[in-house]
Design an enzyme around this catalytic site. Structure first.
Site, short mmCIF file in Angstrom:
data_model
loop_
_atom_site.label_atom_id
_atom_site.label_comp_id
_atom_site.label_asym_id
_atom_site.label_seq_id
_atom_site.Cartn_x
_atom_site.Cartn_y
_atom_site.Cartn_z
N THR A 87 16.39 89.42 56.98
CA THR A 87 17.61 89.09 57.73
C THR A 87 17.51 87.65 58.23
OG1 THR A 87 17.94 91.38 58.39
CG2 THR A 87 18.94 89.71 59.80
N ASN A 166 21.10 97.30 47.27
CA ASN A 166 20.33 98.35 47.95
C ASN A 166 20.96 99.73 47.84
OD1 ASN A 166 21.98 96.47 49.55
ND2 ASN A 166 21.76 97.94 51.20
N SER A 214 11.39 90.63 51.66
CA SER A 214 10.94 91.36 52.84
C SER A 214 9.75 92.24 52.45
CB SER A 214 12.09 92.22 53.36
OG SER A 214 11.69 92.89 54.52
N HIS A 216 8.48 94.90 53.91
CA HIS A 216 8.47 96.35 54.14
C HIS A 216 9.20 97.15 53.06
CE1 HIS A 216 12.58 97.28 55.85
NE2 HIS A 216 12.56 95.99 56.12
N CYS A 341 27.05 105.11 57.98
CA CYS A 341 27.09 106.46 58.54
C CYS A 341 25.72 106.87 59.04
CB CYS A 341 27.47 107.50 57.50
SG CYS A 341 28.98 107.13 56.67
N1 PLP Z 1 18.78 92.43 52.00
C1 PLP Z 1 18.76 93.64 51.41
C2 PLP Z 1 19.35 93.80 50.05
C3 PLP Z 1 18.21 94.74 52.06
O1 PLP Z 1 18.20 95.93 51.47
C4 PLP Z 1 17.67 94.55 53.35
C5 PLP Z 1 17.13 95.70 54.11
O2 PLP Z 1 17.67 96.78 54.10
C6 PLP Z 1 17.70 93.26 53.92
C7 PLP Z 1 18.26 92.23 53.21
C8 PLP Z 1 17.15 93.00 55.29
O3 PLP Z 1 15.75 93.07 55.29
P1 PLP Z 1 14.92 93.09 56.65
O4 PLP Z 1 14.82 94.51 57.06
O5 PLP Z 1 13.59 92.51 56.31
O6 PLP Z 1 15.64 92.25 57.63
#
Ligand code: PLP
Length: 513
Positions: A87, A166, A214, A216, A341
């Site tokens: 983010t 995602n 990211s 995690h 949701c």
């Molecule tokens: N971009 C995508 C496509 C994601 O799936 C996510 C997390 O769900 C993020 C950005 C954000 O990642 P972070 O949790 O490291 O801020």
């Protein structure tokens, strides 16, 4: 907040089996990563900016981690810097590029299926005067390149497009998108968060200018991300302060997290090699779902090359996702709605809407995201539970839409309103009139006081905790249990006047037996 309650509620659950199928939300931390982090925490706490030996050792660990991350994405280590999360990476890149170009150039072109960390930052930039255009996607979620050609012009300073989505797993042709951008002198930011470890990433070959990652999502720790900034691409830091990260990101580095991210990246090759096995499991899952419910709709792209191997977005017509997920959760299976949701808002997913689903279909959709440890048995368990649910062998919990909860429903003799909100929420907002407050952590101690003949309307702030408790009540023999979809928050949005008129009236606080 509600997660803590879900954890606690597990003691109510008869099903001890746990099947985690939400790897796109986050992943468990790999054992090697944990050990390396533990060692860093124990032994390498020196500040990497310090000149003495312990500081230099920490700085060396940072360098090694940076090299590992860079190798995994085909970049140079000097082009990778660490952030707190993706983010932050997306925010930093978008805001830096906008401040560099705007107002000499005014336009960013993006897609309607980006992650909220992009979409909401773009909305912020729009407020600052930047023009943002969204290039349509087709019904599989693929960017329409011919439309992109029309939208990108000499006034466009950035094209921002995620590599893999995602929610549906759709993969974009980032090479082709970059070529279009470059023809008009625009830079490219690509969000690679979901792609790393699932499909090969070659930033140098693609020629993108910025990319976000990211840890995690890659079996690494939470709280650490990275931003790739191509050599020579403009960048101004989001955070000002010390000279860490070559002056691009101030703040003492989180060494253990960075070490963890580096070790997680070392496993990328292995993860990629498991892609075929995972997509094989996904194929079997689709086949089984199609047998169980022939009218189910697969929203993830058909072509394997165009979809993350682990991701399946599927719509079950006539079956609300909140109820289905509540039932699965009660049986230890974690899947997601792939939309807001899941966090308690009642808003259908913007991604599913962009690929043409109606609000209703979006609310009938779940996302299943597999991981390398997912087994065929896990998926058999999932499909068996879904089948029993669809065949009515596990009774549905009724879902009440906020719009349906009108004045006459609120005051109906036949309805018993059960408030399962956590105490903090009760302090912040008055509840529904005529409701009966119970401690959500001790629901089992109120069962004798709940009327079996009446309809029990269960509500919480966002509709998630209450689904879980609704299933528990149903399992305890209550035949008429209804859950307020979207919870009190959604209802207040819908019926502000009713809330102002009646909230908090005639509330009974039940005492546990
Ligand atoms: N971009 C995508 C496509 C994601 O799936 C996510 C997390 O769900 C993020 C950005 C954000 O990642 P972070 O949790 O490291 O801020």
């Amino acid at each position: 907040m509600e997660l803590q309650y879900f954890e606690f509620l597990k003691h109510l659950v008869r099903f001890n089996r746990r099947v985690y199928l939400d790897h796109n939300a986050t992943t468990p931390v790999n054992g090697r990563v944990r050990r390396a982090m533990d060692q860093a925490l124990k032994a390498h706490y020196g500040n990497p900016s310090a000149f003495y030996g312990m500081g230099r050792k920490s700085a060396k660990l940072l360098d090694e981690a940076r090299q590992r991350v860079a190798k995994a994405v085909h970049a140079d280590p000097t082009e990778v810097y660490f952030t707190a999360c993706a983010t932050e990476s997306n925010n930093a890149a978008l805001k830096a590029v906008a401040s560099h170009f705007h107002p000499k150039k005014t336009k960013i072109v993006s897609t309607p299926i980006e992650h909220p960390s992009v979409i909401n930052t773009l909305a912020y930039l729009e407020n600052q005067g930047v023009i943002v255009k969204y290039c349509p996607v087709d019904d599989q979620g693929r960017v329409r390149l011919s439309e992109l050609e029309k939208l990108v012009d000499e006034d466009t300073f950035l094209v921002c497009c995620m590599l893999a989505n995602n929610e549906t797993g759709v993969i974009q042709d980032i090479s082709a998108i970059t070529k279009i951008a470059k023809r008009h002198g625009a830079l490219v930011l690509t969000d690679c968060v979901q792609a790393l470890g699932k499909i090969p990433i070659d930033l140098h070959a693609w020629g993108v200018d910025y990319a976000s990652f990211s840890a995690h999502k890659l079996y690494g720790p939470k709280g650490i991300g990275a931003l790739y900034v191509k050599q020579g691409s403009p960048f101004t830091p989001l955070l000002h302060g010390g000279h860490q990260e070559s002056g691009l990101r101030a703040g003492t580095e989180s060494i253990h997290n960075i070490v963890g991210f580096g070790v997680a990246c070392e496993a990328v090759e292995k993860l990629l090699s498991q892609g075929n096995q995972i997509s094989g499991l996904k194929r079997q899952l689709i086949q089984r779902f199609t047998e169980i419910k022939p009218d189910c709709v697969i929203n993830s792209p058909d072509a394997e090359a165009e979809c993350l191997p682990n991701t399946l977005s599927i719509t079950f017509p006539g079956v609300e996702n909140a109820g289905l997920m509540g039932m699965l959760d009660y049986r230890g299976i974690a899947v997601s709605a792939g939309s807001a949701c899941s966090t308690g808002e009642d808003t259908p997913s913007h991604v599913l809407k962009a690929i043409g689903l109606s609000d209703r279909a979006a609310r009938e959709t779940i996302r299943i995201s597999l991981g390398p440890d997912t087994s065929a048995r896990d998926l058999q368990y999932l499909t068996r539970m879904v089948q029993e649910y669809l065949e009515g062998r596990i009774p549905f919990v009724n879902m009440l839409a906020p719009a349906q909860l009108n004045e006459s429903f609120l005051f109906a003799e036949d309805t018993f309103i059960l408030d399962v909100r956590p105490p903090l929420n009760r302090k912040e907002a008055k509840g529904l009139p005529n409701s009966h407050e119970v401690d959500p952590l001790r629901v089992e101690r109120y069962l004798k006081q709940l009327p079996r003949e009446k309809q029990i309307l269960v509500y919480c702030p966002g509709g998630g905790l209450s689904v879980m408790i609704s299933y528990y009540l149903q399992a305890k023999g209550f035949k008429r249990v209804t859950n307020l979809r979207g919870g009190l928050d959604a209802w207040r949005k819908r019926h502000g006047a009713l809330y102002d008129k009646y909230a908090g009236q005639n509330v009974t606080v039940l005492q546990p037996d």
